[in-house]
Design a protein around this motif. Structure first.
Motif, PDB file in Angstrom:
ATOM      1  N   PRO A   1      56.394 -32.879 -29.439  1.00 18.79           N
ATOM      2  CA  PRO A   1      54.718 -33.159 -30.485  1.00 18.79           C
ATOM      3  C   PRO A   1      53.343 -32.885 -29.323  1.00 18.79           C
ATOM      4  O   PRO A   1      52.745 -33.708 -29.490  1.00 18.79           O
ATOM      5  N   VAL A   2      53.378 -32.456 -28.245  1.00 14.31           N
ATOM      6  CA  VAL A   2      52.426 -31.670 -27.703  1.00 14.31           C
ATOM      7  C   VAL A   2      52.014 -30.374 -27.346  1.00 14.31           C
ATOM      8  O   VAL A   2      53.010 -29.078 -28.198  1.00 14.31           O
ATOM      9  N   SER A   3      50.447 -29.428 -27.964  1.00 15.99           N
ATOM     10  CA  SER A   3      50.176 -28.830 -28.046  1.00 15.99           C
ATOM     11  C   SER A   3      50.233 -28.199 -26.784  1.00 15.99           C
ATOM     12  O   SER A   3      49.057 -28.958 -25.507  1.00 15.99           O
ATOM     13  N   LEU A   4      49.877 -26.975 -26.241  1.00 18.56           N
ATOM     14  CA  LEU A   4      50.177 -26.174 -24.723  1.00 18.56           C
ATOM     15  C   LEU A   4      48.728 -25.455 -25.313  1.00 18.56           C
ATOM     16  O   LEU A   4      48.681 -24.775 -25.765  1.00 18.56           O
ATOM     17  N   VAL A   5      47.944 -25.807 -24.065  1.00 19.58           N
ATOM     18  CA  VAL A   5      46.537 -24.827 -23.419  1.00 19.58           C
ATOM     19  C   VAL A   5      46.916 -25.007 -22.206  1.00 19.58           C
ATOM     20  O   VAL A   5      46.802 -25.911 -21.706  1.00 19.58           O
TER      21      VAL A   5
ATOM     22  N   ASP B   1      62.750 -17.807 -31.215  1.00 16.49           N
ATOM     23  CA  ASP B   1      63.261 -19.158 -30.124  1.00 16.49           C
ATOM     24  C   ASP B   1      64.460 -19.463 -30.406  1.00 16.49           C
ATOM     25  O   ASP B   1      65.016 -19.530 -31.131  1.00 16.49           O
ATOM     26  N   ASP B   2      65.358 -18.638 -29.662  1.00 19.05           N
ATOM     27  CA  ASP B   2      66.907 -18.464 -28.940  1.00 19.05           C
ATOM     28  C   ASP B   2      66.710 -20.261 -29.200  1.00 19.05           C
ATOM     29  O   ASP B   2      67.930 -20.929 -29.213  1.00 19.05           O
ATOM     30  N   ARG B   3      66.052 -20.765 -28.417  1.00 17.93           N
ATOM     31  CA  ARG B   3      66.913 -22.195 -28.577  1.00 17.93           C
ATOM     32  C   ARG B   3      66.538 -22.656 -29.772  1.00 17.93           C
ATOM     33  O   ARG B   3      67.744 -24.005 -29.471  1.00 17.93           O
TER      34      ARG B   3
ATOM     35  N   LYS C   1      58.486 -22.845 -36.996  1.00 19.34           N
ATOM     36  CA  LYS C   1      59.873 -24.126 -36.045  1.00 19.34           C
ATOM     37  C   LYS C   1      59.023 -25.417 -35.888  1.00 19.34           C
ATOM     38  O   LYS C   1      59.081 -25.619 -34.262  1.00 19.34           O
ATOM     39  N   VAL C   2      58.147 -25.345 -35.681  1.00 16.50           N
ATOM     40  CA  VAL C   2      56.701 -25.966 -35.619  1.00 16.50           C
ATOM     41  C   VAL C   2      57.764 -27.130 -35.059  1.00 16.50           C
ATOM     42  O   VAL C   2      57.160 -28.066 -33.959  1.00 16.50           O
ATOM     43  N   LYS C   3      58.025 -28.338 -36.599  1.00 16.71           N
ATOM     44  CA  LYS C   3      58.751 -29.621 -36.074  1.00 16.71           C
ATOM     45  C   LYS C   3      59.736 -29.023 -35.085  1.00 16.71           C
ATOM     46  O   LYS C   3      60.264 -30.399 -34.937  1.00 16.71           O
ATOM     47  N   LYS C   4      60.222 -28.989 -34.754  1.00 14.96           N
ATOM     48  CA  LYS C   4      61.619 -28.700 -33.985  1.00 14.96           C
ATOM     49  C   LYS C   4      60.958 -28.899 -31.912  1.00 14.96           C
ATOM     50  O   LYS C   4      61.797 -28.673 -31.232  1.00 14.96           O
ATOM     51  N   TYR C   5      59.824 -28.367 -32.523  1.00 15.16           N
ATOM     52  CA  TYR C   5      59.428 -28.545 -30.977  1.00 15.16           C
ATOM     53  C   TYR C   5      58.324 -30.386 -30.639  1.00 15.16           C
ATOM     54  O   TYR C   5      58.218 -30.996 -31.410  1.00 15.16           O
TER      55      TYR C   5
ATOM     56  N   MET D   1      61.765 -28.415 -25.163  1.00 12.94           N
ATOM     57  CA  MET D   1      61.883 -27.915 -26.409  1.00 12.94           C
ATOM     58  C   MET D   1      60.457 -28.369 -26.492  1.00 12.94           C
ATOM     59  O   MET D   1      59.846 -28.488 -27.187  1.00 12.94           O
ATOM     60  N   MET D   2      59.508 -27.182 -25.825  1.00 15.85           N
ATOM     61  CA  MET D   2      58.402 -27.072 -25.878  1.00 15.85           C
ATOM     62  C   MET D   2      57.391 -25.678 -26.476  1.00 15.85           C
ATOM     63  O   MET D   2      58.197 -25.051 -26.808  1.00 15.85           O
ATOM     64  N   GLU D   3      56.549 -26.244 -27.717  1.00 13.22           N
ATOM     65  CA  GLU D   3      55.810 -24.869 -28.317  1.00 13.22           C
ATOM     66  C   GLU D   3      56.232 -23.052 -27.476  1.00 13.22           C
ATOM     67  O   GLU D   3      55.295 -23.662 -26.010  1.00 13.22           O
ATOM     68  N   PRO D   4      56.206 -22.251 -27.863  1.00  7.82           N
ATOM     69  CA  PRO D   4      56.485 -21.342 -26.774  1.00  7.82           C
ATOM     70  C   PRO D   4      54.699 -20.631 -27.082  1.00  7.82           C
ATOM     71  O   PRO D   4      54.758 -19.661 -27.801  1.00  7.82           O
ATOM     72  N   LEU D   5      53.733 -21.167 -26.006  1.00  3.95           N
ATOM     73  CA  LEU D   5      52.458 -20.296 -25.741  1.00  3.95           C
ATOM     74  C   LEU D   5      52.268 -19.081 -25.465  1.00  3.95           C
ATOM     75  O   LEU D   5      52.193 -18.698 -26.393  1.00  3.95           O
TER      76      LEU D   5
END
Ligand code: B12
Ligand code: SF4
Length: 446
Positions: A158-162, A46-48, A152-156, A23-27
């Motif tokens: 806590p890491v930012s994808l770049v 986000d179906d997840r 939805k950010v709290k559901k991912y 469950m990472m953010e959908p970049l």
């Protein structure tokens, strides 16, 4: 015109939660949102993490496909199509297997979206679109628009994808990146990467590249800039990083504390078969690992089993290597024949694939081996991956690795991450095995 973006989930076991470590953010969706001209309205499911509203108001449904999520994506596409919505499919699976996606979509995009997404939308608006578009490699998107998942950010995690670049200069036989980028690598502008990092909410970053130092001069210049930002980051790299002391030092100084390295095997025959013999030629593996560890960088070591020399003995050898080197975490996965890869073609030629489209089979589950390995049965290969993961993630093994971690780094955030990830993976070994693809995602979310 209103566009609904959808990121389909893999599936889950009935009554259980979606796998936390996925469950990472959908970049991907933040980039697509950024590429969407402001005149179009957008929404995102986000179906997840939430139920998809199949009655949602929209004109176009834009779905991102991976091989594991294709079955679920086609189900969602069918539900919207029956209401007359225009379906656009893109992403890794659509790129490598467009013929698979075509019957479920009005438009399939292969490749990158940057150069064609706005054109596709204007063609749809004019009512004159083509069934297939191709976007050349381009990372010209400026900064991704993360507002698309702000609710939805709290559901991912806590890491930012770049993203720094796309592609990899290596050509491993089993790899989807190699199948599409064919050994090429392109990167973004340093100024964009730095600005993006500055706008992200987390202090922990995952540079989603598959081989971040494919262009060494660029990587060194980037790390010097990243150093000023005082962040902690992780990425995926190849083992030959150990040959460049300057790069290692720069990476560590710029906040890199953990790297994922695809070792894949410790067996020379297997490495040759997967076109990774170059990693054997780097020299003695323990010494190479030691160089990376000495720089204060921890390793997430990834191994793949199912090449022709694999049997229980090779699992035992890998476990002994992983325990000796006190890796931060490991992945022991079985080989998968992803479409369009050389491995897929080889297995097809050799008549070893049970089903040409295993990812759509009714009874396919995460952990099912869908080809005939040379020295063990398919069932034994799947079971051995589980057995050796359980050994590595047993609590005594997690504890045994702590003193080595402490010697490498005193960063307390990394120690917290060590416990979090190892305990998560301890419990996920059995949670992930047997997840049915495309199933149970319309159940009420916990
Ligand atoms: C970050 C990442 C993850 C994160 C999750 C990210 C997320 N939020 O979903 C984690 C670590 C959890 C993860 C897990 C897994 N991953 Co992963 N992951 C990646 C990685 C490294 C980066 C993805 C990314 O964000 N890229 C940046 C975006 C901007 O690029 P993009 O997704 O390619 O999108 C562009 C185009 O493809 C296109 N596009 C994409 N979708 C759509 C949709 C439409 C409508 C349009 C028009 C265009 C379009 O437009 C975008 C801009 O050009 C990729 C490799 C890679 N370099 O892409 C692997 C990758 C996607 N993962 C892969 C795999 C196999 C997995 C796992 C199954 C591994 C495992 N055994 O557990 C799981 C599955 C998790 C799941 N799906 O729920 C494979 C998929 C191969 C395939 N054939 O499907 C990849 C390609 C890695 C590889 N080496 O093969 N992963
Ligand atoms: S080094 Fe990694 S990303 Fe590059 S081709 Fe091999 S497996 Fe794929």
């Amino acid at each position: 015109m209103k566009i609904l973006f959808i990121l389909p989930g893999i599936g889950k076991k009935s009554g259980e939660r979606y796998l936390k470590s996925w469950m990472m953010e959908p970049l991907t969706v933040a980039v697509l949102k950024r590429l969407t001209p402001a005149e179009y309205e957008t929404a995102f499911y986000d179906d997840r993490v939430e139920p998809v509203d199949y009655g949602a108001d929209c004109d176009v449904v834009a779905i991102t496909l991976e091989t594991y999520t294709a079955k679920r994506a086609y189900e969602i596409a069918g539900r919207f199509r029956s209401r007359g919505k225009i379906i656009v499919c893109g992403g890794w699976h659509a790129t490598l297997c467009p013929g698979d996606a075509a019957p479920h979509a009005d438009i399939v995009l292969t490749g990158n979206a940057e150069s064609v997404w706005a054109l596709i939308l204007s063609d749809i608006r004019r009512g004159d679109y083509k069934p297939l578009y191709h976007g050349e490699t381009s990372l010209d998107y400026g900064l991704p628009d993360r507002s698309v998942y702000a609710d939805k950010v709290k559901k991912y995690l806590p890491v930012s994808l770049v993203e720094v670049g796309r592609g990899c200069r290596r050509r491993c036989e089993f790899c989807s990146i190699s199948a599409y980028y064919e050994g090429c690598y392109r990167h973004r502008r340093i100024a964009d990467i730095v600005s993006e990092i500055q706008t992200c909410r987390n202090k922990l970053f995952f540079f989603v590249d598959d081989s971040i130092f494919s262009d060494k001069a660029f990587a060194k210049a980037l790390f010097l800039e990243v150093k000023k930002l005082k962040i902690i980051w992780t990425t995926q790299i190849t083992l030959d990083i150990a040959q460049d002391e300057e790069l290692l030092v720069l990476m560590r100084q710029s906040g890199c504390l953990l790297v994922l390295i695809g070792f894949e095997s410790v067996n020379a025959g297997n490495l040759k078969q997967m076109n990774k013999a170059w990693s054997e030629r780097l020299g003695e593996r323990d010494e190479i690992v030691e160089r990376i560890h000495r720089a204060g960088i921890n390793i997430y070591a990834s191994f793949v089993f199912g090449f022709d020399e694999d049997c229980e003995q090779t699992f035992a050898e890998v476990l002994s290597f992983a325990a000796r080197r006190r890796f931060f975490v490991v992945a022991f996965n079985h080989l998968l024949a992803f479409p369009s890869t050389e491995t897929y073609r080889r297995f097809e030629r050799e008549g070893r694939l049970f089903s040409p489209r295993w990812w759509l089979e009714e009874d396919y589950r995460y952990g099912t081996v869908s080809f005939r390995p040379a020295r063990v049965t398919p069932e034994a290969l799947g079971a051995l991956c589980g057995k050796y993961k359980r050994k590595f993630y047993a609590f005594p093994s997690i504890l045994r690795r702590v003193p080595a971690l402490w010697a490498r780094t005193k960063n307390l955030k990394l120690h917290a991450a060590y416990w979090f990830i190892n305990i998560l993976f301890h419990f996920e070994v059995d949670q992930r095995l047997g997840i049915p693809l495309g199933k149970n995602l319309d159940e009420a979310r916990k």
